[in-house]
Design a protein around this motif. Sequence first.
Motif, PDB file in Angstrom:
ATOM      1  N   GLN A   2     -15.316  10.731  15.980  1.00  0.00           N
ATOM      2  CA  GLN A   2     -14.556  11.725  15.240  1.00  0.00           C
ATOM      3  C   GLN A   2     -13.503  12.380  16.132  1.00  0.00           C
ATOM      4  N   VAL A   3     -13.928  12.716  17.365  1.00  0.00           N
ATOM      5  CA  VAL A   3     -13.026  13.421  18.274  1.00  0.00           C
ATOM      6  C   VAL A   3     -11.901  12.498  18.740  1.00  0.00           C
ATOM      7  N   PHE A   4     -12.246  11.248  19.131  1.00  0.00           N
ATOM      8  CA  PHE A   4     -11.248  10.402  19.778  1.00  0.00           C
ATOM      9  C   PHE A   4     -10.534   9.432  18.849  1.00  0.00           C
ATOM     10  N   TYR A   5     -11.148   9.127  17.690  1.00  0.00           N
ATOM     11  CA  TYR A   5     -10.529   8.124  16.821  1.00  0.00           C
ATOM     12  C   TYR A   5     -10.292   8.659  15.405  1.00  0.00           C
ATOM     13  N   GLN A   6     -10.549   9.954  15.182  1.00  0.00           N
ATOM     14  CA  GLN A   6     -10.337  10.582  13.870  1.00  0.00           C
ATOM     15  C   GLN A   6     -11.118   9.884  12.746  1.00  0.00           C
ATOM     16  N   ILE A   7     -12.293   9.316  13.111  1.00  0.00           N
ATOM     17  CA  ILE A   7     -13.164   8.759  12.070  1.00  0.00           C
ATOM     18  C   ILE A   7     -14.022   9.910  11.562  1.00  0.00           C
ATOM     19  N   PRO A   8     -13.980  10.201  10.249  1.00  0.00           N
ATOM     20  CA  PRO A   8     -14.768  11.347   9.767  1.00  0.00           C
ATOM     21  C   PRO A   8     -16.264  11.138   9.973  1.00  0.00           C
ATOM     22  N   LEU A   9     -16.960  12.261  10.128  1.00  0.00           N
ATOM     23  CA  LEU A   9     -18.381  12.200  10.444  1.00  0.00           C
ATOM     24  C   LEU A   9     -19.202  11.610   9.293  1.00  0.00           C
ATOM     25  N   THR A  10     -18.620  11.607   8.060  1.00  0.00           N
ATOM     26  CA  THR A  10     -19.346  11.024   6.933  1.00  0.00           C
ATOM     27  C   THR A  10     -19.642   9.544   7.173  1.00  0.00           C
ATOM     28  N   MET A  11     -18.903   8.945   8.140  1.00  0.00           N
ATOM     29  CA  MET A  11     -19.166   7.555   8.484  1.00  0.00           C
ATOM     30  C   MET A  11     -20.626   7.372   8.879  1.00  0.00           C
ATOM     31  N   VAL A  12     -21.190   8.362   9.580  1.00  0.00           N
ATOM     32  CA  VAL A  12     -22.588   8.276   9.996  1.00  0.00           C
ATOM     33  C   VAL A  12     -23.484   8.122   8.765  1.00  0.00           C
ATOM     34  N   GLN A  13     -23.176   8.914   7.748  1.00  0.00           N
ATOM     35  CA  GLN A  13     -23.959   8.853   6.520  1.00  0.00           C
ATOM     36  C   GLN A  13     -23.876   7.491   5.861  1.00  0.00           C
ATOM     37  N   MET A  14     -22.673   6.922   5.906  1.00  0.00           N
ATOM     38  CA  MET A  14     -22.494   5.623   5.274  1.00  0.00           C
ATOM     39  C   MET A  14     -23.331   4.561   5.994  1.00  0.00           C
ATOM     40  N   ILE A  15     -23.301   4.596   7.326  1.00  0.00           N
ATOM     41  CA  ILE A  15     -24.094   3.616   8.075  1.00  0.00           C
ATOM     42  C   ILE A  15     -25.587   3.817   7.797  1.00  0.00           C
ATOM     43  N   GLU A  16     -26.000   5.076   7.738  1.00  0.00           N
ATOM     44  CA  GLU A  16     -27.405   5.345   7.410  1.00  0.00           C
ATOM     45  C   GLU A  16     -27.777   4.720   6.073  1.00  0.00           C
ATOM     46  N   ALA A  17     -26.881   4.896   5.091  1.00  0.00           N
ATOM     47  CA  ALA A  17     -27.170   4.364   3.756  1.00  0.00           C
ATOM     48  C   ALA A  17     -27.244   2.841   3.785  1.00  0.00           C
ATOM     49  N   ILE A  18     -26.347   2.224   4.524  1.00  0.00           N
ATOM     50  CA  ILE A  18     -26.364   0.754   4.598  1.00  0.00           C
ATOM     51  C   ILE A  18     -27.676   0.274   5.212  1.00  0.00           C
ATOM     52  N   ILE A  19     -28.127   0.966   6.258  1.00  0.00           N
ATOM     53  CA  ILE A  19     -29.373   0.561   6.908  1.00  0.00           C
ATOM     54  C   ILE A  19     -30.549   0.682   5.924  1.00  0.00           C
ATOM     55  N   VAL A  20     -30.595   1.791   5.189  1.00  0.00           N
ATOM     56  CA  VAL A  20     -31.698   1.959   4.231  1.00  0.00           C
ATOM     57  C   VAL A  20     -31.665   0.855   3.177  1.00  0.00           C
ATOM     58  N   MET A  21     -30.463   0.570   2.654  1.00  0.00           N
ATOM     59  CA  MET A  21     -30.382  -0.470   1.629  1.00  0.00           C
ATOM     60  C   MET A  21     -30.849  -1.812   2.180  1.00  0.00           C
ATOM     61  N   ALA A  22     -30.428  -2.124   3.397  1.00  0.00           N
ATOM     62  CA  ALA A  22     -30.792  -3.423   3.970  1.00  0.00           C
ATOM     63  C   ALA A  22     -32.303  -3.511   4.172  1.00  0.00           C
ATOM     64  N   VAL A  23     -32.880  -2.469   4.765  1.00  0.00           N
ATOM     65  CA  VAL A  23     -34.313  -2.526   5.056  1.00  0.00           C
ATOM     66  C   VAL A  23     -35.123  -2.504   3.762  1.00  0.00           C
ATOM     67  N   ALA A  24     -34.668  -1.698   2.782  1.00  0.00           N
ATOM     68  CA  ALA A  24     -35.390  -1.665   1.498  1.00  0.00           C
ATOM     69  C   ALA A  24     -35.362  -3.033   0.837  1.00  0.00           C
ATOM     70  N   SER A  25     -34.241  -3.734   1.003  1.00  0.00           N
ATOM     71  CA  SER A  25     -34.152  -5.062   0.389  1.00  0.00           C
ATOM     72  C   SER A  25     -35.173  -6.022   0.978  1.00  0.00           C
ATOM     73  N   SER A  26     -35.491  -5.836   2.257  1.00  0.00           N
ATOM     74  CA  SER A  26     -36.470  -6.739   2.866  1.00  0.00           C
ATOM     75  C   SER A  26     -37.839  -6.561   2.227  1.00  0.00           C
ATOM     76  N   GLU A  27     -38.076  -5.359   1.654  1.00  0.00           N
ATOM     77  CA  GLU A  27     -39.339  -5.132   0.946  1.00  0.00           C
ATOM     78  C   GLU A  27     -39.505  -6.133  -0.194  1.00  0.00           C
ATOM     79  N   PHE A  28     -38.375  -6.521  -0.772  1.00  0.00           N
ATOM     80  CA  PHE A  28     -38.429  -7.477  -1.875  1.00  0.00           C
ATOM     81  C   PHE A  28     -39.095  -8.775  -1.432  1.00  0.00           C
TER      82      PHE A  28
END
Lengths: 358, 500, 313
Positions: free
Chosen positions: A322-348
């Motif tokens: 965020q400080v050096f590349y102006q990537i908003p902090l919400t990016m962290v949330q997005m990555i978290e969501a992707i990880i949850v979706m991926a791991v939840a899918s493995s439950e299938f």
Amino acid sequence: MISPAPAASRGLGRLTLDVRQDLSPWKQTAFVGSSLVFGLAISLAILAAAGIPPLTLASELAAVLTAENLRGVLVQAAPLILVGLGASLAFRIGFWNLGIEGQMIFGGIFAAAISIYDVGPQATRLLLMGSAAALGGALWVLLVVFLKRRFRVNEIIATLLLNYVAMYFLFHLLYGAWQDAKTAFPQSSPLRPFERLGDIGYGINSGLLIAIAGVLAAGWLIHLSRIGFYTRFISANPRMAKIVGVPVQAATLWIIAASGACSGLAGFVNVASQEGRLTQSYANGYVFSGVLIAFLSRNDPVVVAVVGFLIAVLFITGQTLQVFYQIPLTMVQMIEAIIVMAVASSEFLIRHRIRWLR
Amino acid sequence: MASALKLVGIRKSFDGALALDGASFESRAGEVHALLGENGAGKSSLMNVAAGLYAPDAGSISIDGVPIALSGPAAARQHGIGMVHQHFKLVKPFTVAENVLLANPRPHFASGIRNIRAAIEKQVGELKFSIDPDRRIETMTVAEQQQVEIVKVLVGGAKILILDEPTAVLTDAEAVGLLEIVQRLARSGTAVVLVTHKLQDVKRFADAVTIMRGGKTVATLDPRKSSAEELTELTVGQTLPLPVRTPHQGGPTKLNVGALCYTRGDGRTMLNNTSFHIRAGEIYGIAGVSGNGQAELAEALIGAIEPSSGEIWLDGTGDISRASQAKRREAAIAAIPADRYTYALAGSLPISDNLAVAQIRSGRYGGLIKLDRAAMRRDAATAVKDYDVQGVRSVGQKASLLSGGNAQKLVIAREFSRQPQVVVAHSPSRGLDARACAAVHQRLIAARERGAAIVLISEDLDEVLSLSDRIGVMSRGAIVGEFERPADRQAIGRAMVDHG
Amino acid sequence: MNLGDFLINWIANAPVTAVPYALAALGLIVAERSGVLNLTAEGLMLIGALAGAGTSLLFVGHPAVALLAAMAAASVVSLLFAVLVVVLRINQVIAGLSVVFFCQGLTGLIGTLAKWQNKQLSGLAPLKIWPLSEIPIIGRIFFMQDPVVYLTILIFIAVNFLLFKTMLGLRIRAVGENPGAADAAGVSITLHRILAIVAGSSLIGLAGGYISVVSVKLWVTGMTGGRGWIAVALVVFARWAPWPALAGALLFGCIEALIPHVAAAGIQVPQYLMLMTPYLATIAVMIWVGAKDSRGSQEPGALGQPHVREERR
């Protein structure tokens, strides 16, 4: 009346799906591991598209893991571990506590109130603030338990909406009675030195000690105590639990209160270590972090500590970007969501057996 | 006559467990062909394959001598196969016409409903049924819902009609009425498959019978030319003697149920002044047609629901109808509920935990601070051995991995571990094979010999007749008649119907 | 300012604040009628809002194009949710939450990188239904709204017809009430659930697009501010029926529209406590539903349950 029969679709085959009862832990780990890798790969691709090539990311990550930055990671890990505990305790008994941010806010407000109204002697001030924070978080979630039991209000919606209510209440204080007269920013006056969680040597903040104590307490509660044994039955089959004499209502109440207390403590840790005062945003982004940590650790308090640390690395890296590349902090949330979706899918794959029958 | 439906060498496994092991079956137009077997023999699975719901792992299906592949239920319907499932496939908030339309789609909704309503009325007239196309399913009785299912299949023009345990939910009189209609349908050219575990239905109404055991079809016979003993032996595999019992002593009253009432959430009164008493050392059987309040009575007795009025008085304890579970446990009431995975077991938890959970409060496995896991495992190993629970590799394995009979033994092992004073058993042998069933009955008799009072609620009249010292007949939420052992089967049947 | 003006201003603004609630709730109803517990509204509204604002900024065309883009974008993202819950059968609460937070992250990222933050949009002119619009008071309230307000009513009529008077609607409701029965009748559970999710999500996207393009005329990160969660609650309140959802949406529209008017009228109420009212009102409504309703909640019978045909029982 009957339509002519279609040509028999011979040789096409059919996809079938069974529910699997059991799978070896080794295979389960393999499924979860590979889906985790898949999720991280997608996250990397999105970051690359946003202008952070993997190599840059790797060097930023390496920088985060150097000794001096590790200190920041450990400070960040404390509230994350605590919200992870809060979420996993509630999920263990099937209560969707999505009010972690609201509970953190009230934890912080209760702790700050002790400071603002100068309650108790200096020596026990921090202890008092911590207890008040745990109480504040617990009360805020027990309100939802009351609404659920008395009026059957869905806890998912109630906890989420109460986050907004808590946030506006915090704003009400910070733009009003509790505003720091010196700065005129929406924040309270700074805490006094004896009201801060300081370093205890080796660059470790005492907030982390609170988190570790929380892990030990929750680990004991879940793995060793009688109430922990009960929670397993409450989540596996609540109707059966009641019939065989498990005190479902009481055990549920205590576990949810503990969940709220953990979140309240997370608020206290953020206020008393990182921020040093009540600010507008000390609880931002913790709801889903709590869900993620609980989910990845399969609600096991001991694993929560490890996952909490890893998510702290993600947080600190996100702040750097965020400080050096102006990537908003919400990016962290997005990555978290992707990880949850991926791991939840493995439950299938863990829970189902897919076969192609001809 | 030519074969209508022919299944050859059907195999099907679920999660590695073999449900059908090379089963073959052939039915003809104009015949009622019974498929006889115990619970779990694979009858429903085989017919679900024929109806296109299950894809077989191996084997072939042909209709009128032509081999076909079924891609799903819609394809089966187009081939003229219609199945009435044991658990009705009806959408409860929909009307009769909407349900029939769903299964027999028309291009447009409004004209489709009109068209379907006419078709329903035609079938209803022919079959002499009494259903209104515009009534919603949730307002109908089980027997009426079954009529809807049959009409639904016939409106689709089914040439092969499969009925899965159609008489299980009916009174004797209703069952005879239905089977006569079914016989008439067969005479007019339909191939009817009657899936059942009731020998008398087969003897009276079937033109041919195929017997299934352990996922295999073991024989096809003419039921009129075979004796009941022969059919039973083929079905069960072995006949088991009933346990020895001493004559009833008539001890003091142990449990008194007084004017129990319960109204369900949807407003239906399920218990309407249910009253009876049981003495020590007695098995009190409760017979009745399913859905007359037996399930609610069992739930009230084990404390799953709270009655709206009335009392459950227990000798030495008092009224327990609103007592906490802890108090019920103290009073040594054992609960053997009908649906094991709803009220008796947590399938995803280990066997040892499932056994230990009832005794956590007593402090047997340590206090609030720390539980003694090793003691739980030790006790579990002993219980598994004592109660002959098969298929246990380790007491740490999930309870859901056990077969029905062994899961039931697990429940009994836990419930009988404290020498119960009162046993509440609801359909304790449902879904069990003959051996497991005999073991369960033996345990109930043994508890009776020890002086316990036992309530045996069962929709299986044979089970009630063979075990009970006294029998109460339940109808519309009340006990409408009591019979001493040896009870007259016909009289009990009449009592079930007169008030139902 | 006199009381009459205050009331007219307030009521005339209510439809604009009600439209997002109404459309989002309707979209959720369509999905939930098929048996899928849908918590994605908060995220998909953000997607719609961002897509609408972005389209307006990139191609200065008619706002209708922006709204169509909002619908399309939300539908595409909802496919992800559909695959997770219908095909992969993962827990519908976890999947819904993940999608919401994914969307919050994604819209924040794109909005910032594309520099769409806080840029004024042209908006949508109100449609004067002359001569009705000239009637005093009534004309102002009912006949001088923007086209989407009128469109919303048409959409409600259409969706109501589709759900209750067509074969497709019959199948979707059957899948939601009793998937086992629908399956035995030859109805594809997978197909109908995916269809219901994607179609419903286009309405949720429209709700989001309406907020950024028509109502606020700006894109701000996280601008839906919990309206999606309120829409989820509205569905429970409306017992999964379209018309009560519209009535509930109007109620919340009135509450939300009141907030700026109270301040503008110079009434002294603590600002931030005033901002709590929509959330507190939602909780109050949920309490009312729970206290009133002792019988079944009329929620679709299979809501939240994934369907596996060959499950051994």
